[in-house]
Design an enzyme around this catalytic site. Structure first.
Site, mmCIF file in Angstrom:
data_model
loop_
_atom_site.group_PDB
_atom_site.id
_atom_site.type_symbol
_atom_site.label_atom_id
_atom_site.label_comp_id
_atom_site.label_asym_id
_atom_site.label_seq_id
_atom_site.Cartn_x
_atom_site.Cartn_y
_atom_site.Cartn_z
ATOM 1 C CG ASP A 162 16.624 77.822 -36.438
ATOM 2 O OD1 ASP A 162 15.991 78.376 -36.442
ATOM 3 O OD2 ASP A 162 17.173 77.116 -36.399
ATOM 4 C CE LYS A 174 15.372 74.144 -44.616
ATOM 5 N NZ LYS A 174 16.677 74.439 -43.920
ATOM 6 C CG ASP A 189 18.561 71.363 -44.609
ATOM 7 O OD1 ASP A 189 17.485 71.416 -45.618
ATOM 8 O OD2 ASP A 189 17.812 72.193 -43.856
ATOM 9 C CD GLU A 229 13.782 76.942 -43.247
ATOM 10 O OE1 GLU A 229 13.883 78.052 -42.549
ATOM 11 O OE2 GLU A 229 14.353 76.356 -42.795
ATOM 12 C CG ASN A 266 14.474 76.574 -48.310
ATOM 13 O OD1 ASN A 266 15.570 77.719 -48.834
ATOM 14 N ND2 ASN A 266 13.548 76.545 -47.173
ATOM 15 N NE ARG A 288 16.801 80.782 -46.216
ATOM 16 C CZ ARG A 288 17.017 79.648 -45.409
ATOM 17 N NH1 ARG A 288 16.856 78.287 -46.170
ATOM 18 N NH2 ARG A 288 17.589 80.180 -44.311
ATOM 19 C CG HIS A 313 11.890 72.635 -41.021
ATOM 20 N ND1 HIS A 313 12.853 72.267 -40.403
ATOM 21 C CD2 HIS A 313 12.259 73.809 -40.901
ATOM 22 C CE1 HIS A 313 13.702 73.308 -40.419
ATOM 23 N NE2 HIS A 313 13.178 74.392 -40.978
ATOM 24 N NE ARG A 314 13.725 75.471 -37.232
ATOM 25 C CZ ARG A 314 14.712 74.296 -36.665
ATOM 26 N NH1 ARG A 314 14.315 73.307 -36.000
ATOM 27 N NH2 ARG A 314 15.230 74.247 -36.848
ATOM 28 C CB SER A 324 21.908 83.675 -35.215
ATOM 29 O OG SER A 324 20.447 83.984 -35.893
HETATM 30 O O1 LIG Z 1 24.232 78.445 -38.452
HETATM 31 C C1 LIG Z 1 22.650 76.932 -38.958
HETATM 32 O O2 LIG Z 1 23.693 76.519 -38.486
HETATM 33 C C2 LIG Z 1 22.207 78.208 -38.609
HETATM 34 C C3 LIG Z 1 22.402 79.029 -38.176
HETATM 35 C C4 LIG Z 1 20.555 79.910 -37.862
HETATM 36 O O3 LIG Z 1 20.413 80.895 -38.951
HETATM 37 P P1 LIG Z 1 20.566 82.444 -39.142
HETATM 38 O O4 LIG Z 1 22.201 82.731 -38.766
HETATM 39 O O5 LIG Z 1 20.573 82.892 -40.755
HETATM 40 O O6 LIG Z 1 20.051 82.963 -37.957
HETATM 41 C C5 LIG Z 1 19.790 78.802 -37.616
HETATM 42 O O7 LIG Z 1 18.789 80.012 -37.716
HETATM 43 C C6 LIG Z 1 19.446 78.207 -39.413
HETATM 44 O O8 LIG Z 1 18.706 77.462 -38.469
HETATM 45 C C7 LIG Z 1 20.827 77.063 -38.575
HETATM 46 C C1 LIG Z 2 16.145 78.078 -41.025
HETATM 47 C C2 LIG Z 2 16.784 77.013 -40.747
HETATM 48 O O1 LIG Z 2 17.304 76.662 -41.765
HETATM 49 P P1 LIG Z 2 18.390 77.271 -42.738
HETATM 50 O O2 LIG Z 2 19.541 76.356 -41.809
HETATM 51 O O3 LIG Z 2 17.769 76.299 -44.023
HETATM 52 O O4 LIG Z 2 18.814 78.351 -42.500
HETATM 53 C C3 LIG Z 2 15.937 76.389 -39.933
HETATM 54 O O5 LIG Z 2 16.531 74.833 -39.592
HETATM 55 O O6 LIG Z 2 14.869 77.322 -39.305
#
Ligand SMILES: O=C(O)C1=C[C@@H](OP(=O)(O)O)[C@@H](O)[C@H](O)C1
Ligand SMILES: C=C(OP(=O)(O)O)C(=O)O
Length: 670
Positions: free
Chosen positions: A328, A430, A52, A356, A96, A126, A402-403, A205
């Site tokens: 996550d 990732k 990433d 993912e 991704n 996505r 990955h998770r 989130s």
């Molecule tokens: O802003 C970020 O760094 C993230 C926000 C979250 O996504 P969502 O806001 O889509 O839930 C999380 O799942 C992702 O791994 C990282």
């Molecule tokens: C949702 C995830 O990743 P992303 O930053 O690609 O959204 C994750 O890392 O669980």
């Protein structure tokens, strides 16, 4: 990182020790983008190095940022909010990484160039429509190159004078918080007047927005907010580099080790898991995973930048949790739930379906393979615990997530003592490329699997064993080289393989400063791979190996190679003496004529001249000596499978050994 097709994790019994975790993905990618947009140089410490962040760095390099890496420190020189005018259209591949795709879409839409943003096939499923809608309201020009509402995207240059900044920019917050994050990170580029963002729908989130605001503040941008509904970027906001910035360890990655501490009992000495790099005062929302873990029974202590976790209640206590704030890390709870005293429910997790993979379906499918009863719906999952007889050995599909890979490793603590197979384990790249290595550095298995490949000289056992080890992700012990190195050490010490030197040679052998790395044999740091492969060194090896005291000294050294996730050992007495309990023993042979021919080809290709006849008689002499020596003579273990590879290609031999190994595994097909 394990690049194998699958990784078999043997049943694990305990875990204790200290882990230092890689940097936070969410902080890393935000800091990189902010540093790139600022002017001047930012030194970033402890940046995450993973897929990433790599796609983000590649994109920033393509934009013209200066990037110098030195160890875990990276210096990034920003573009000061301005692209060089007139550049070509830039195609940017973002894998991704949601934290690259969403924020870059917003930033590049305002920077003025022409771009095509794409990712892996799943990235093209996505959603990004809510963000594109918000940017379009503002006057940005973004087209969908595939399905409307999803990447890939084409971004066209925008005329800053024509941007509509008077009305609040409305963005939906109920699909992903990353859309709001993207706007907050990018809109300072256009803040010639106050810019207001209004969130439509219930924001999910939320703690990720706190990370965004916190890091914006460190780059000099003080966003004003009214709850979670309204955010104002003040007129005249400008990114200013803080100079140095440290990235905390990833709190989502910490969840697997917090869970490990909660599930596993420790070994002697330390009975907890200590996690370094992130503490309870973290700016990452996923640190609140510790609240959930405590509710389930974990004992968690913390200090600045560390956590210490041990088992408390056992079985764990079932939990019923609105997990919207830790989307996550909550996946880890779904696997912990297998060890609970009743069904556990995770609610308000609809966003799992657009990450993912469809994570609700993925978790339900794979938990069921372990034997669990799972109920799920559009935005929840309920996992029933497993009793000892209910556990099944499973081959876990990971859906390039990955998770999924990381959290299912915790199923290896099942009380039934079953191994767990993780398919495509490299998906951890990732966010945590060395996840499994880190797990294995603290986990203990009652039985680490060993495959022994014994056989006479030049039977091809080295090539076969190294390849089987590579394909299984196991460690590799070339025991023959231990004797060769001992022979070399003996020569260098001015000794010879006579009984009167036995004690001295044994002392040398016991303390060999030996390392195997990337196919090389290092003696006290010196690459001796070639020196120990000469015919003379082979003869010395054979001679020192007849000395009982030397064999005893090397026994412990060899057994220390038996480490998670498993070992393939080749030699002459691996199955009979060193690892008599090995799960698979192979005795590899080939006719003397065949072996002489192979060795001949090998030597000729190295420019060493020799004759077939002399090689064959040397081989036969060596066979005779090896099988008649009084200590651990070369002979097949009683329970060894015989493999005569005279007529087989190396691939056929490998397939045969892997098939025998697979026959011993309890896994059903994926
Ligand atoms: O802003 C970020 O760094 C993230 C926000 C979250 O996504 P969502 O806001 O889509 O839930 C999380 O799942 C992702 O791994 C990282
Ligand atoms: C949702 C995830 O990743 P992303 O930053 O690609 O959204 C994750 O890392 O669980």
């Amino acid at each position: 990182m394990f690049s194998t097709a699958f990784l078999d994790i043997p049943a694990l019994a305990g875990a204790s020790g200290t882990v230092r975790l890689p940097g936070s993905k969410s902080i890393s990618n935000r800091v990189l983008l902010l540093a790139a947009l600022a002017s001047g140089t930012t030194t970033v410490h402890d940046l995450l190095d993973s897929d990433d962040t790599r796609v983000m760095l590649d994109a920033l390099r393509a934009l013209g940022c200066g990037i110098d890496a030195a160890g875990s420190t990276l210096r990034i020189t920003g573009i000061g909010g301005q692209l060089k005018p007139g550049g070509p259209m830039l195609p940017l591949f973002l894998g991704n990484a949601g934290t690259a795709m969403r924020p870059l879409t917003a930033a590049l839409s305002l920077l003025g160039g022409e771009f095509e943003l794409s990712g892996v096939p799943r990235m093209h499923e996505r959603p990004i429509g809510d963000l594109v809608d918000a940017l379009t309201q503002l006057g940005c020009r973004i087209d969908y190159l595939g399905n409307p509402g999803y990447p890939p995207l084409r971004i066209r240059p925008v005329d800053h004078g024509a941007l509509v900044l008077d009305a609040p920019i409305r963005v939906r917050g109920d699909v992903s918080s990353q859309f709001l994050t993207a706007l907050l990170l990018a809109l300072p580029l256009a803040a010639r007047k106050d810019i207001v963002i209004e969130v439509v729908g219930e924001l999910i989130s939320k703690p990720y927005i706190e990370i965004t605001l916190n890091l914006l503040a460190r780059f000099g941008i003080a966003v004003q907010r009214e709850g979670w509904e309204r955010f104002t970027i003040p007129a005249g906001s400008r990114y200013s580099s803080p100079g140095d910035i440290h990235v905390e360890a990833d709190a989502s990655s910490a969840s697997y080790f917090i869970a490990l501490g909660a599930i596993a009992t420790g070994a002697s000495g330390q009975d907890s898991i200590r996690i370094e790099g992130v503490g309870a005062d973290s700016i990452q929302g996923d640190i609140r995973f510790i609240e959930a873990a405590r509710q389930m029974g974990a004992q968690v202590d913390s200090g600045p930048n560390w956590l210490d976790v041990r088992r408390g209640a056992w079985p764990l206590k079932a939990i019923d949790l609105d997990a919207n704030h830790i989307p996550d890390a909550a996946m880890t709870l779904a696997v912990m739930a297998l060890y609970a005293d009743g069904p556990s429910t995770l609610r308000n997790i609809a966003s799992w379906r657009v990450k993912e993979t469809d994570r609700i379906d993925a978790m339900a499918n794979e938990l069921r393979k372990l034997g669990a009863t799972v109920d799920s719906g559009p935005d929840f999952i309920r996992v029933h615990p497993l009793e000892r007889p209910g556990w099944q050995a499973a081959s876990i599909r990971t859906y390039d997530d990955h998770r999924v890979a990381m959290c299912f490793s915790l199923a290896a603590f099942n009380p039934a003592g079953l191994p767990v197979r993780i398919l495509e384990p490299h998906c951890v790249a990732k966010t945590f490329p060395d996840y499994f290595e880190t797990l294995f550095s603290v986990a203990q298995a009652p039985e680490v699997p060993v495959i022994c490949i014994d056989g006479p000289t030049a039977s091809g056992k080295g090539t076969l064993a190294a390849e089987v080890a590579r394909l299984l992700g196991y460690h590799y012990l070339d025991s023959g080289s231990l004797y060769r190195v001992t022979g070399l050490a003996m020569r260098r010490a001015g000794l010879s393989a006579e009984p009167q030197h036995e004690a001295q040679i044994a002392a040398l052998a016991a303390a060999l400063p030996l390392h195997f790395t990337e196919g090389k044999v290092l003696l006290a740091g010196e690459d001796v791979s070639d020196e120990i492969r000469t015919e003379a060194a082979g003869m010395d090896a054979s001679r020192v190996s007849t000395l009982p005291a030397v064999r005893a000294a090397l026994l412990a050294l060899q057994q220390r190679f038996r480490q998670l996730p498993g070992l393939v050992a080749d030699g002459r007495d691996m199955g009979t003496v060193i690892f008599p309990d090995a799960a698979l023993k192979v005795f590899l042979t080939a006719s003397a004529a065949q072996r002489a021919e192979r060795r001949h080809k090998q030597l000729i290709s190295k420019g060493i001249s020799t004759t077939l006849d002399s090689l064959r008689s040397d081989l036969e002499a060596r066979d005779a000596r090896d099988s008649s020596r009084s200590v651990a003579p070369l002979k097949p273990a009683q329970d060894a499978r015989h493999l005569d590879n005279s007529q087989l290609s190396i691939e056929q031999s490998i397939d045969q050994v892997l098939n025998w190994w697979q026959e011993k595994q309890p896994f059903k097909p994926a």
